[in-house]
Design a protein around this motif. Sequence first.
Motif, PDB file in Angstrom:
ATOM      1  N   ALA A  50      18.771  32.535   3.300  1.00 36.40           N
ATOM      2  CA  ALA A  50      18.216  33.591   3.967  1.00 36.40           C
ATOM      3  C   ALA A  50      19.632  34.423   4.467  1.00 36.40           C
ATOM      4  O   ALA A  50      19.449  35.863   4.540  1.00 36.40           O
ATOM      5  CB  ALA A  50      17.635  33.110   5.015  1.00 36.40           C
ATOM      6  N   LEU A  51      20.356  34.023   5.135  1.00 35.28           N
ATOM      7  CA  LEU A  51      21.643  34.793   5.527  1.00 35.28           C
ATOM      8  C   LEU A  51      22.225  35.609   4.422  1.00 35.28           C
ATOM      9  O   LEU A  51      22.513  36.889   4.814  1.00 35.28           O
ATOM     10  CB  LEU A  51      22.641  33.710   5.938  1.00 35.28           C
ATOM     11  N   ARG A  61       8.682  39.563   6.637  1.00 41.07           N
ATOM     12  CA  ARG A  61       8.037  39.375   5.083  1.00 41.07           C
ATOM     13  C   ARG A  61       8.906  39.679   4.142  1.00 41.07           C
ATOM     14  O   ARG A  61       8.544  39.235   3.096  1.00 41.07           O
ATOM     15  CB  ARG A  61       6.603  40.023   5.451  1.00 41.07           C
ATOM     16  N   ASP A  62       9.814  40.435   4.291  1.00 39.77           N
ATOM     17  CA  ASP A  62      10.526  41.023   3.075  1.00 39.77           C
ATOM     18  C   ASP A  62      11.392  39.758   2.803  1.00 39.77           C
ATOM     19  O   ASP A  62      11.857  39.480   1.585  1.00 39.77           O
ATOM     20  CB  ASP A  62      11.496  42.111   3.573  1.00 39.77           C
ATOM     21  N   LEU A  63      12.055  38.946   3.873  1.00 35.52           N
ATOM     22  CA  LEU A  63      12.684  37.867   3.626  1.00 35.52           C
ATOM     23  C   LEU A  63      11.891  36.724   2.903  1.00 35.52           C
ATOM     24  O   LEU A  63      12.320  36.187   2.226  1.00 35.52           O
ATOM     25  CB  LEU A  63      13.435  37.311   5.138  1.00 35.52           C
ATOM     26  N   ALA A  64      10.672  36.590   3.318  1.00 39.99           N
ATOM     27  CA  ALA A  64       9.637  35.632   2.673  1.00 39.99           C
ATOM     28  C   ALA A  64       9.511  36.136   1.249  1.00 39.99           C
ATOM     29  O   ALA A  64       9.751  35.314   0.255  1.00 39.99           O
ATOM     30  CB  ALA A  64       8.348  35.716   3.434  1.00 39.99           C
ATOM     31  N   LEU A  66      11.876  37.673  -0.559  1.00 38.11           N
ATOM     32  CA  LEU A  66      13.122  37.429  -1.206  1.00 38.11           C
ATOM     33  C   LEU A  66      13.254  36.228  -1.620  1.00 38.11           C
ATOM     34  O   LEU A  66      13.846  35.578  -2.677  1.00 38.11           O
ATOM     35  CB  LEU A  66      14.309  37.975  -0.449  1.00 38.11           C
ATOM     36  N   LEU A  67      12.848  35.146  -0.539  1.00 40.68           N
ATOM     37  CA  LEU A  67      12.923  33.636  -0.920  1.00 40.68           C
ATOM     38  C   LEU A  67      11.837  32.979  -1.516  1.00 40.68           C
ATOM     39  O   LEU A  67      12.002  31.907  -1.866  1.00 40.68           O
ATOM     40  CB  LEU A  67      12.953  32.950   0.679  1.00 40.68           C
ATOM     41  N   ALA A  68      10.865  33.967  -1.885  1.00 44.23           N
ATOM     42  CA  ALA A  68       9.721  33.370  -2.489  1.00 44.23           C
ATOM     43  C   ALA A  68       9.204  32.225  -1.924  1.00 44.23           C
ATOM     44  O   ALA A  68       8.693  31.279  -2.550  1.00 44.23           O
ATOM     45  CB  ALA A  68      10.166  33.036  -4.011  1.00 44.23           C
ATOM     46  N   CYS A  69       8.716  32.485  -0.721  1.00 42.47           N
ATOM     47  CA  CYS A  69       8.169  31.325   0.034  1.00 42.47           C
ATOM     48  C   CYS A  69       7.277  32.067   1.041  1.00 42.47           C
ATOM     49  O   CYS A  69       7.285  33.035   1.253  1.00 42.47           O
ATOM     50  CB  CYS A  69       9.010  30.519   0.732  1.00 42.47           C
ATOM     51  N   ASP A  70       6.353  31.164   1.841  1.00 41.85           N
ATOM     52  CA  ASP A  70       5.364  31.546   2.652  1.00 41.85           C
ATOM     53  C   ASP A  70       6.113  31.949   3.846  1.00 41.85           C
ATOM     54  O   ASP A  70       6.994  31.597   4.183  1.00 41.85           O
ATOM     55  CB  ASP A  70       4.588  30.409   2.884  1.00 41.85           C
ATOM     56  N   ALA A  71       5.432  32.993   4.387  1.00 40.80           N
ATOM     57  CA  ALA A  71       5.899  33.491   5.912  1.00 40.80           C
ATOM     58  C   ALA A  71       6.071  32.473   6.738  1.00 40.80           C
ATOM     59  O   ALA A  71       6.891  32.480   7.700  1.00 40.80           O
ATOM     60  CB  ALA A  71       5.049  34.568   6.308  1.00 40.80           C
ATOM     61  N   SER A  72       5.215  31.648   6.637  1.00 35.38           N
ATOM     62  CA  SER A  72       5.331  30.273   7.756  1.00 35.38           C
ATOM     63  C   SER A  72       6.473  29.501   7.627  1.00 35.38           C
ATOM     64  O   SER A  72       7.352  29.265   8.743  1.00 35.38           O
ATOM     65  CB  SER A  72       4.147  29.605   7.739  1.00 35.38           C
ATOM     66  N   ASN A  73       6.965  29.306   6.444  1.00 38.02           N
ATOM     67  CA  ASN A  73       8.383  28.663   6.387  1.00 38.02           C
ATOM     68  C   ASN A  73       9.595  29.464   6.651  1.00 38.02           C
ATOM     69  O   ASN A  73      10.403  29.224   7.189  1.00 38.02           O
ATOM     70  CB  ASN A  73       8.573  28.512   4.709  1.00 38.02           C
ATOM     71  N   THR A  75       9.703  31.713   9.264  1.00 34.77           N
ATOM     72  CA  THR A  75       9.692  31.341  10.750  1.00 34.77           C
ATOM     73  C   THR A  75      10.560  30.114  11.246  1.00 34.77           C
ATOM     74  O   THR A  75      11.585  30.437  11.890  1.00 34.77           O
ATOM     75  CB  THR A  75       8.130  31.417  11.340  1.00 34.77           C
ATOM     76  N   GLY A  76      10.217  29.092  10.533  1.00 35.07           N
ATOM     77  CA  GLY A  76      11.260  27.738  10.559  1.00 35.07           C
ATOM     78  C   GLY A  76      12.724  27.941  10.403  1.00 35.07           C
ATOM     79  O   GLY A  76      13.536  27.798  11.134  1.00 35.07           O
ATOM     80  N   ILE A  77      12.961  28.750   9.404  1.00 36.84           N
ATOM     81  CA  ILE A  77      14.056  29.148   8.950  1.00 36.84           C
ATOM     82  C   ILE A  77      14.881  30.155   9.886  1.00 36.84           C
ATOM     83  O   ILE A  77      16.068  29.898  10.064  1.00 36.84           O
ATOM     84  CB  ILE A  77      14.085  29.847   7.065  1.00 36.84           C
ATOM     85  N   VAL A  78      14.174  31.040  10.005  1.00 35.37           N
ATOM     86  CA  VAL A  78      14.839  32.064  11.143  1.00 35.37           C
ATOM     87  C   VAL A  78      15.038  31.630  12.517  1.00 35.37           C
ATOM     88  O   VAL A  78      15.923  31.912  13.092  1.00 35.37           O
ATOM     89  CB  VAL A  78      13.821  33.458  11.356  1.00 35.37           C
TER      90      VAL A  78
END
Length: 151
Positions: A50-51, A61-64, A66-73, A75-78
């Motif tokens: 993510a960094l 949502r743009d980061l989600a 880029l990471l090809a993951c669900d927005a809920s995931n 949230t935990g990463i951030v």
Amino acid sequence: MTTQAAHPPAPEDQLITELADLVFQVAGRLRQGFNAIAADLDLPPAQALALVNLRGPAPMRDLADLLACDASNVTGIVDGLERRGLVTRRTDPADRRVKHLVLTEEGQRRRDLLGAAAHARAAALFNVPQTDRRQLRDLLTAVAKHEQRLD
């Protein structure tokens, strides 16, 4: 019931198998190196990924994407990046429901360290003559463009 002897793969099928295996090996080495660098910087791989993908203020949502993951995931990463003081969340003035991620000074520093170390590992991995590197780049670009047309 009759059994048939397995036929050896056609030469072209074998070549495709070898290409896929090699690409996975190289990608695996890149991923292992990246994860080791992340660990050296006390970052879980997902947070490190993510960094390095945050270039400027960006909606979560743009980061989600880029990471090809669900927005809920995301949230935990951030949350983890925020606890480490590497990002902050800022409300979008145009839409208060949208949170933009902004790197802190320490986040920028760690992202730069991660990028530089990952580049050095990649340079060591692709330690072949420059003409071969360019040819590999061109071939992989052609494969990537072809794959996009199939989507």
